[in-house]
Design a protein around this motif. Structure first.
Motif, PDB file in Angstrom:
ATOM      1  N   ASP A  94       0.838  -1.147  -0.040  1.00 46.22           N
ATOM      2  CA  ASP A  94       0.123  -0.050  -0.077  1.00 46.22           C
ATOM      3  C   ASP A  94       0.927   1.349   0.002  1.00 46.22           C
ATOM      4  O   ASP A  94       0.531   2.503  -0.375  1.00 46.22           O
ATOM      5  N   HIS A  95       2.012   1.338   0.300  1.00 49.11           N
ATOM      6  CA  HIS A  95       2.904   2.409   0.678  1.00 49.11           C
ATOM      7  C   HIS A  95       4.190   2.343  -0.411  1.00 49.11           C
ATOM      8  O   HIS A  95       4.631   1.387  -0.589  1.00 49.11           O
ATOM      9  N   VAL A  96       4.374   3.541  -1.098  1.00 49.31           N
ATOM     10  CA  VAL A  96       5.576   3.844  -1.944  1.00 49.31           C
ATOM     11  C   VAL A  96       6.387   4.866  -1.187  1.00 49.31           C
ATOM     12  O   VAL A  96       5.890   5.882  -0.973  1.00 49.31           O
ATOM     13  N   GLU A  97       7.612   4.564  -0.864  1.00 50.61           N
ATOM     14  CA  GLU A  97       8.697   5.526  -0.507  1.00 50.61           C
ATOM     15  C   GLU A  97       9.017   6.643  -1.452  1.00 50.61           C
ATOM     16  O   GLU A  97       9.066   6.182  -2.714  1.00 50.61           O
ATOM     17  N   GLU A  98       9.132   7.761  -1.120  1.00 48.85           N
ATOM     18  CA  GLU A  98       9.590   8.911  -2.133  1.00 48.85           C
ATOM     19  C   GLU A  98      11.037   8.644  -2.667  1.00 48.85           C
ATOM     20  O   GLU A  98      11.690   8.015  -1.819  1.00 48.85           O
ATOM     21  N   GLY A  99      11.150   9.213  -3.714  1.00 54.20           N
ATOM     22  CA  GLY A  99      12.711   8.988  -4.308  1.00 54.20           C
ATOM     23  C   GLY A  99      13.594  10.298  -3.623  1.00 54.20           C
ATOM     24  O   GLY A  99      12.919  10.860  -2.655  1.00 54.20           O
ATOM     25  N   ALA A 100      14.571  10.255  -3.882  1.00 50.07           N
ATOM     26  CA  ALA A 100      15.581  11.318  -3.510  1.00 50.07           C
ATOM     27  C   ALA A 100      14.947  12.607  -3.729  1.00 50.07           C
ATOM     28  O   ALA A 100      14.189  12.588  -4.747  1.00 50.07           O
ATOM     29  N   ALA A 101      15.590  13.576  -3.216  1.00 47.27           N
ATOM     30  CA  ALA A 101      15.154  14.926  -3.642  1.00 47.27           C
ATOM     31  C   ALA A 101      15.081  15.414  -5.213  1.00 47.27           C
ATOM     32  O   ALA A 101      16.197  14.965  -5.736  1.00 47.27           O
ATOM     33  N   GLY A 102      14.183  15.760  -5.885  1.00 50.60           N
ATOM     34  CA  GLY A 102      14.007  16.074  -7.117  1.00 50.60           C
ATOM     35  C   GLY A 102      13.973  15.055  -8.025  1.00 50.60           C
ATOM     36  O   GLY A 102      13.903  15.151  -9.153  1.00 50.60           O
ATOM     37  N   THR A 103      13.418  13.903  -7.324  1.00 50.29           N
ATOM     38  CA  THR A 103      13.169  12.726  -8.120  1.00 50.29           C
ATOM     39  C   THR A 103      11.540  12.158  -7.749  1.00 50.29           C
ATOM     40  O   THR A 103      11.347  11.150  -7.886  1.00 50.29           O
ATOM     41  N   ARG A 104      10.783  13.126  -7.021  1.00 50.10           N
ATOM     42  CA  ARG A 104       9.565  12.717  -6.605  1.00 50.10           C
ATOM     43  C   ARG A 104       8.267  13.308  -7.685  1.00 50.10           C
ATOM     44  O   ARG A 104       8.504  14.207  -8.295  1.00 50.10           O
ATOM     45  N   PRO A 105       7.339  12.428  -7.920  1.00 36.90           N
ATOM     46  CA  PRO A 105       7.197  11.319  -7.276  1.00 36.90           C
ATOM     47  C   PRO A 105       7.734  10.117  -7.942  1.00 36.90           C
ATOM     48  O   PRO A 105       8.498  10.419  -9.225  1.00 36.90           O
ATOM     49  N   VAL A 106       7.962   9.067  -7.453  1.00 38.44           N
ATOM     50  CA  VAL A 106       8.865   7.644  -8.176  1.00 38.44           C
ATOM     51  C   VAL A 106       7.723   7.387  -9.241  1.00 38.44           C
ATOM     52  O   VAL A 106       6.708   7.000  -9.280  1.00 38.44           O
ATOM     53  N   ASP A 107       8.794   7.086 -10.462  1.00 41.85           N
ATOM     54  CA  ASP A 107       8.076   6.708 -11.692  1.00 41.85           C
ATOM     55  C   ASP A 107       8.117   5.172 -11.550  1.00 41.85           C
ATOM     56  O   ASP A 107       8.854   4.413 -11.326  1.00 41.85           O
ATOM     57  N   PRO A 108       6.791   4.607 -12.005  1.00 44.57           N
ATOM     58  CA  PRO A 108       6.892   3.072 -12.136  1.00 44.57           C
ATOM     59  C   PRO A 108       7.461   2.400 -13.224  1.00 44.57           C
ATOM     60  O   PRO A 108       7.745   1.388 -13.236  1.00 44.57           O
ATOM     61  N   LEU A 109       7.849   3.264 -14.003  1.00 46.58           N
ATOM     62  CA  LEU A 109       8.997   2.728 -15.145  1.00 46.58           C
ATOM     63  C   LEU A 109      10.125   2.205 -14.366  1.00 46.58           C
ATOM     64  O   LEU A 109      10.646   1.152 -15.021  1.00 46.58           O
ATOM     65  N   TYR A 110      10.546   2.589 -13.231  1.00 47.97           N
ATOM     66  CA  TYR A 110      11.828   2.033 -12.577  1.00 47.97           C
ATOM     67  C   TYR A 110      11.759   0.440 -12.127  1.00 47.97           C
ATOM     68  O   TYR A 110      12.781  -0.023 -11.973  1.00 47.97           O
ATOM     69  N   VAL A 111      10.275   0.086 -12.124  1.00 47.26           N
ATOM     70  CA  VAL A 111      10.401  -1.455 -11.961  1.00 47.26           C
ATOM     71  C   VAL A 111      10.914  -2.314 -13.038  1.00 47.26           C
ATOM     72  O   VAL A 111      11.785  -3.447 -13.044  1.00 47.26           O
ATOM     73  N   TRP A 112      10.723  -1.586 -14.395  1.00 49.82           N
ATOM     74  CA  TRP A 112      11.317  -2.277 -15.527  1.00 49.82           C
ATOM     75  C   TRP A 112      12.902  -2.271 -15.545  1.00 49.82           C
ATOM     76  O   TRP A 112      13.619  -2.996 -15.938  1.00 49.82           O
ATOM     77  N   ILE A 113      13.169  -0.950 -15.199  1.00 42.36           N
ATOM     78  CA  ILE A 113      14.525  -0.582 -14.996  1.00 42.36           C
ATOM     79  C   ILE A 113      15.292  -1.502 -13.895  1.00 42.36           C
ATOM     80  O   ILE A 113      16.415  -2.030 -14.331  1.00 42.36           O
ATOM     81  N   GLY A 114      14.622  -1.818 -12.759  1.00 46.28           N
ATOM     82  CA  GLY A 114      15.171  -2.885 -11.949  1.00 46.28           C
ATOM     83  C   GLY A 114      15.416  -4.055 -12.341  1.00 46.28           C
ATOM     84  O   GLY A 114      16.547  -4.769 -12.270  1.00 46.28           O
ATOM     85  N   TRP A 115      14.653  -4.608 -13.263  1.00 47.75           N
ATOM     86  CA  TRP A 115      14.573  -6.024 -13.977  1.00 47.75           C
ATOM     87  C   TRP A 115      15.657  -5.988 -14.866  1.00 47.75           C
ATOM     88  O   TRP A 115      16.232  -6.905 -15.241  1.00 47.75           O
ATOM     89  N   ALA A 116      15.841  -4.857 -15.639  1.00 44.93           N
ATOM     90  CA  ALA A 116      16.816  -4.746 -16.796  1.00 44.93           C
ATOM     91  C   ALA A 116      18.209  -4.773 -15.964  1.00 44.93           C
ATOM     92  O   ALA A 116      19.178  -5.424 -16.555  1.00 44.93           O
ATOM     93  N   ILE A 117      18.383  -3.989 -14.839  1.00 41.25           N
ATOM     94  CA  ILE A 117      19.685  -3.926 -14.118  1.00 41.25           C
ATOM     95  C   ILE A 117      19.944  -5.298 -13.717  1.00 41.25           C
ATOM     96  O   ILE A 117      21.349  -5.818 -13.692  1.00 41.25           O
ATOM     97  N   ILE A 118      18.981  -6.111 -12.988  1.00 42.57           N
ATOM     98  CA  ILE A 118      19.576  -7.528 -12.687  1.00 42.57           C
ATOM     99  C   ILE A 118      19.801  -8.382 -13.638  1.00 42.57           C
ATOM    100  O   ILE A 118      20.635  -9.256 -13.442  1.00 42.57           O
TER     101      ILE A 118
END
Length: 209
Positions: free
Chosen positions: A71-95
């Motif tokens: 239910d909760h999503v932490e905020e990104g670092a300063a200047g990167t709010r809100p967190v973009d859901p696209l980063y889930v795909w980026i996370g999979w590409a990174i691993i």
């Protein structure tokens, strides 16, 4: 999946430290366990498995009235709010990229060393330092939160990893391999922390992981 609000970074850093340090220790001490004999190794395996089972059975899940992890999503670092859901795909590409770098090294480097008459201890030492550095960097990433959800750190870290891999290919000598494989542990620590954090810090985090 059970990280409380505000504690995801700390949970991911401890997770990265635990499995990376365990892998490093396994590389360093696996031959010692094997030399004890198969019977002793079997007993040791059963004891470790029993300890893991005990941890699982005694683990206390979060209270039923606690906020669900999804239910909760932490905020990104300063200047990167809100967190973009696209980063889930980026996370999979990174691993995927990190595994494509790490697994061939761990699987093939000992064979390369054996072909060059390099002893097993020396073949395992850079792999140990690789995993140990991965553990340290992954654990420290919780303090480098400003690097999350930014394009430049991703580009620089992956570019540096590519440069190290290129150097190992161009100068195939053991000192270069030793330094290169060890340094790639820093890249892997960054990559594994980011990929798990990105996949976890989004809606339906359990499914993402």
């Amino acid at each position: 999946a059970e990280a409380a609000p505000g504690s995801l970074g700390r949970a991911v850093s401890r997770y990265t430290l635990a499995w990376s340090a365990g892998s490093a220790g396994g590389i360093l001490f696996s031959s010692f366990g094997y030399r004890l004999g198969l019977a002793a190794l079997g007993v040791l395996t059963v004891l470790v498995g029993a300890a893991m089972l005990a941890i699982l059975l005694t683990h206390r899940p979060r209270p039923p009235d606690a906020p669900p992890a999804d239910d909760h999503v932490e905020e990104g670092a300063a200047g990167t709010r809100p967190v973009d859901p696209l980063y889930v795909w980026i996370g999979w590409a990174i691993i995927f990229t990190a595994m494509a770098v790490q697994r061939p090294i761990h699987n093939l480097f000992p064979a390369v060393c054996a072909r060059g008459n390099i002893g097993a201890f020396w073949a395992g030492l850079p792999l140990f330092f690789h995993m140990a550095l991965q553990a340290g960097v992954g654990f420290a990433m919780v303090r480098w939160r400003r690097l999350l959800y930014r394009r430049l750190p991703l580009v620089l870290v992956h570019g540096a990893a590519a440069a190290v891999a290129f150097a190992m290919w161009q100068w195939p000598r053991f000192p270069v391999w030793f330094a290169g494989i060890s340094l790639l542990g820093a890249y892997a620590g960054f990559a594994y922390f980011c990929c798990v954090y990105y996949a976890s810090n989004s809606g339906r985090r359990a499914l993402n992981i």
